[in-house]
Design an enzyme around this catalytic site. Structure first.
Site, mmCIF file in Angstrom:
data_model
loop_
_atom_site.group_PDB
_atom_site.id
_atom_site.type_symbol
_atom_site.label_atom_id
_atom_site.label_comp_id
_atom_site.label_asym_id
_atom_site.label_seq_id
_atom_site.Cartn_x
_atom_site.Cartn_y
_atom_site.Cartn_z
ATOM 1 N N HIS A 381 23.617 -33.708 65.734
ATOM 2 C CA HIS A 381 24.169 -32.944 66.857
ATOM 3 C C HIS A 381 24.442 -31.489 66.470
ATOM 4 O O HIS A 381 25.584 -31.036 66.455
ATOM 5 C CB HIS A 381 25.441 -33.612 67.387
ATOM 6 N N HIS A 385 19.220 -29.799 68.038
ATOM 7 C CA HIS A 385 19.166 -30.844 69.069
ATOM 8 C C HIS A 385 19.291 -30.200 70.453
ATOM 9 O O HIS A 385 18.540 -30.541 71.377
ATOM 10 C CB HIS A 385 20.268 -31.883 68.838
#
Ligand code: AMP
Ligand code: ZN
Length: 653
Positions: A381, A385
């Protein structure tokens, strides 16, 4: 129809809605409770009463009573229907079955399926294939030779559906057989009486696209699966009506769906993914939220404008409009700031600055500000991403159907939502944050903690400084509409609502479109347009779009898919490590770096979350290349798993 009844519901009677729409209920004594709600003008109260009806005892009573009607339907059906228990002992066959196969009920009931003679015309491994599919709780559909009592073989189109009971166990198997030679005849009879709701489930495309090998069986014809994705029961209609009302209601409504948590498979990977992504088990902190990532190289010269992007970075973005674009090349070339660079390029392609009346310099500062609030220390994350989701979003926005459905404000909302959708993600799941009693979990009452934070922080970062306020020059009402759309999309990425969003999309968009196509070839333009562009449906398209973009990594080319799988696994492992260190509940025990099989975890993730969702999205947006990658990638993970390998790649020869 729905419209008039919803109006009626607001002003007069709730019972009229329930009573008149459901012939199955009509004969029953519903007045006593129905009358209690008559004249109730409070919409919330009506919603809640309906929810209670749907959930409560009344439903159970209706279901029991409705059995009679359902049996009548079975007895009248032109298709041969056979029901077995979980051990495949025959419990019921309908009259059509008796007449097609030449058996009497009494000769079959109580017999195991294996005792009934089989035709030699089937491929030797067909039965095994069917069994392994349905025992996993999955539907099987294909061509099968059944042996009649007189010894003749009859080629049939067969669909076998496992019926899952409480606790997630398979309780029955329902087989529906239609002899191939009179398929048209049967369809004619049905469509002359009523709309053939089951056509899709026995669609020719679905049978031809499912061979007997495992992979093509996994990949059904999208349309056929759309029809079989949700149960066509009266209660589904009520739920759809409530959904429609809910969509247009400004008030929050209690949750309708509880996703079938953990009930679908006994597989520990699936259970852990479901537990980790969809529920809060019981009770880490990263850096204080809203603070800039200290790990980002601050010396890095940032681009002044699109024209100042260094050539080697620009080169990695040349094919950014292709699905096979390699985000990791860009990540390396720009020293982990892909979001700013890709954002500048994609936002410019879609004319975002013009739409927002905002200078490019403001957009650049905004992108930098947002990117700095992603944690580069997270293995998954991080801003790559976000850039990946932005890329997928921009790709989907170029699909014909999506373009027909959305307006420019929707496109802009989608691009902004994708950019901010995981901002300040701490690399831990919602469950972890709740278990750890983190500040964010307290702030958001353990509910959609991360997604609420991403949306809220995005607007804080944007509006706290004029220099990066891309909304500054917008007209007030337009800003409110855009803000609403962005928030809705970011919140839609929350995985507890995964099945709700996919089901709503299928029920409100795919099924009506498929019905139109079935009725008159391509379907009449105006009706198609009506479905695609209604405000409620545009919301559903946007939610589905960002959801698919968010978890599209299993549909990327194999090397990219493997890299993402490695990154998410590492992030999960780090969470498990921390849970152990801090004696917190381990939310996803299979994601233990010492024991985890990454191929198994990917197979489960694809099976549980990805396949159905992308079938539905593909049926809408037409994405054959993604489906091909998904198929390849799935086979790749299966291959590793069959070799009992736990790693991302096979060891070197
Ligand atoms: P988001 O946090 O918005 O990225 O939501 C998507 C969820 O899906 C995340 O919780 C991810 O952990 C999960 N996810 C995405 N890709 C994969 C994958 N390949 N394997 C397992 N989980 C994944
Ligand atoms: Zn995400």
């Amino acid at each position: 129809w729905a419209h008039t009844h919803i109006q009626c519901w607001h002003t007069h009677s709730l019972w009229a809605l329930v009573y008149t729409q459901h012939p199955i209920w009509a004969g029953y004594d519903i007045h006593s409770w129905a009358l209690r709600y008559v004249e109730n003008t409070n919409t919330m109260a009506c919603y809640n009463e309906l929810l209670q009806l749907e959930r409560g005892e009344v439903l159970a009573q209706f279901k029991l009573r409705a059995c009679n009607a359902i049996f009548t339907a079975l007895e009248q059906s032109q298709e041969a229907i056979e029901i077995t228990n979980e051990d495949q002992v025959i419990q019921y066959v309908n009259p059509a079955y008796e007449s097609i196969m030449g058996y009497q009920q009494g000769e079959l009931i109580g017999k195991e399926i294996t005792e009934v003679p089989k035709s030699e015309k089937n491929k030797p491994d067909l039965l095994e294939t069917i069994n392994s599919c349905i025992r996993k709780g999955k539907e099987w559909q294909g061509i099968y030779y059944a042996k009649k009592k007189n010894g003749d073989s009859v080629q049939q189109n067969v669909k076998i559906t496992p019926v899952i009971g409480q606790g997630g166990k398979i309780r029955h198997y329902v087989s529906i057989h239609r002899p191939l030679h009179d398929q048209n005849k049967v369809r004619d009879i049905q469509s002359s009486k009523h709309k053939d709701r089951r056509k899709g489930s026995l669609d020719v495309r679905s049978t031809t696209s499912r061979g007997s090998d495992g992979s093509s069986q996994r990949r059904h014809s999208s349309m056929a699966r759309i029809h079989s994705m949700t149960i066509e029961a009266p209660i589904t209609k009520v739920i759809n009506i409530i959904n429609a009302a809910q969509e247009s209601s400004p008030m929050p409504v209690a949750e309708l769906y509880s996703p079938q948590l953990g009930t679908k498979e006994e597989d520990p990977h699936t259970n852990d993914l479901v537990g980790g992504l969809m529920t809060v088990k019981v009770g880490g902190r990263g850096r204080p939220w809203g603070s800039i990532d200290p790990h980002l190289p601050s010396h890095l010269a940032m681009p002044l404008s699109l024209n100042d992007i260094p050539p080697h970075v620009a080169q990695t973005m040349e094919n950014e409009d292709s699905w096979d674009f390699d985000i990791f090349n860009l990540e390396t070339a720009c020293l982990k700031r892909p979001l700013t660079y890709l954002g500048l390029k994609i936002f410019s392609r879609f004319g975002v600055c013009e739409f927002l009346s905002c200078p490019e310099a403001t957009l650049r500062s905004w992108l930098q500000g947002i990117e700095a609030n992603y944690h580069s220390t997270n293995s998954y994350h991080n801003s790559s991403h976000a850039a990946d989701v932005l890329h997928a979003t921009s790709y989907f926005l170029c699909k014909e159907r999506v373009k027909q459905s959305l307006e420019q404000i929707d496109e802009v909302a989608a691009l902004i939502a994708a950019t901010v959708h995981d901002v300040d993600h701490p690399g831990r799941t919602n469950s972890f944050l709740c278990n750890a009693g983190s500040e964010l979990a307290i702030l958001y009452n353990d509910t959609a903690v991360l997604e609420s934070h991403h949306a809220a922080l995005a607007f804080q970062i944007t509006t706290r400084d004029d220099k990066c306020n891309i909304f500054k020059n917008m007209e007030r009402n337009e800003y409110r509409t855009l803000r609403q759309a962005i928030i809705d999309m970011v919140l839609a990425t929350e995985m507890t609502k995964h099945f709700e969003h996919v089901n709503k999309f299928v029920n409100s968009i795919n099924k009506p479109l498929a019905a139109l196509e079935e009725n008159g070839g391509i379907g009449d333009e105006e009706s198609v347009k009506g479905i695609l562009t209604s405000p409620d449906n545009r919301i559903l398209v946007k939610r589905m779009l960002i959801k698919c973009a968010d978890i599209s990594n299993p549909c990327r080319p194999l090397e990219l898919c493997i890299e993402w799988a490695g990154r998410i696994s590492e992030e999960y492992f780090a969470q498990t490590d921390e849970e152990k260190r801090q004696s917190l509940p381990v939310v996803m025990p299979v994601f233990d770096r010492n024991t985890c099989s990454i191929p198994k975890s990917q197979i489960s993730f694809i099976d549980y979350f990805i396949t159905d969702m992308f079938d539905a999205w593909d049926a809408f947006a037409d994405l054959p290349n993604l489906m091909q990658h998904l198929d390849n990638n799935f086979k790749y993970w299966k291959g590793l798993d069959e070799r009992k390998l736990h790693s991302l790649r096979p060891p070197p020869e």
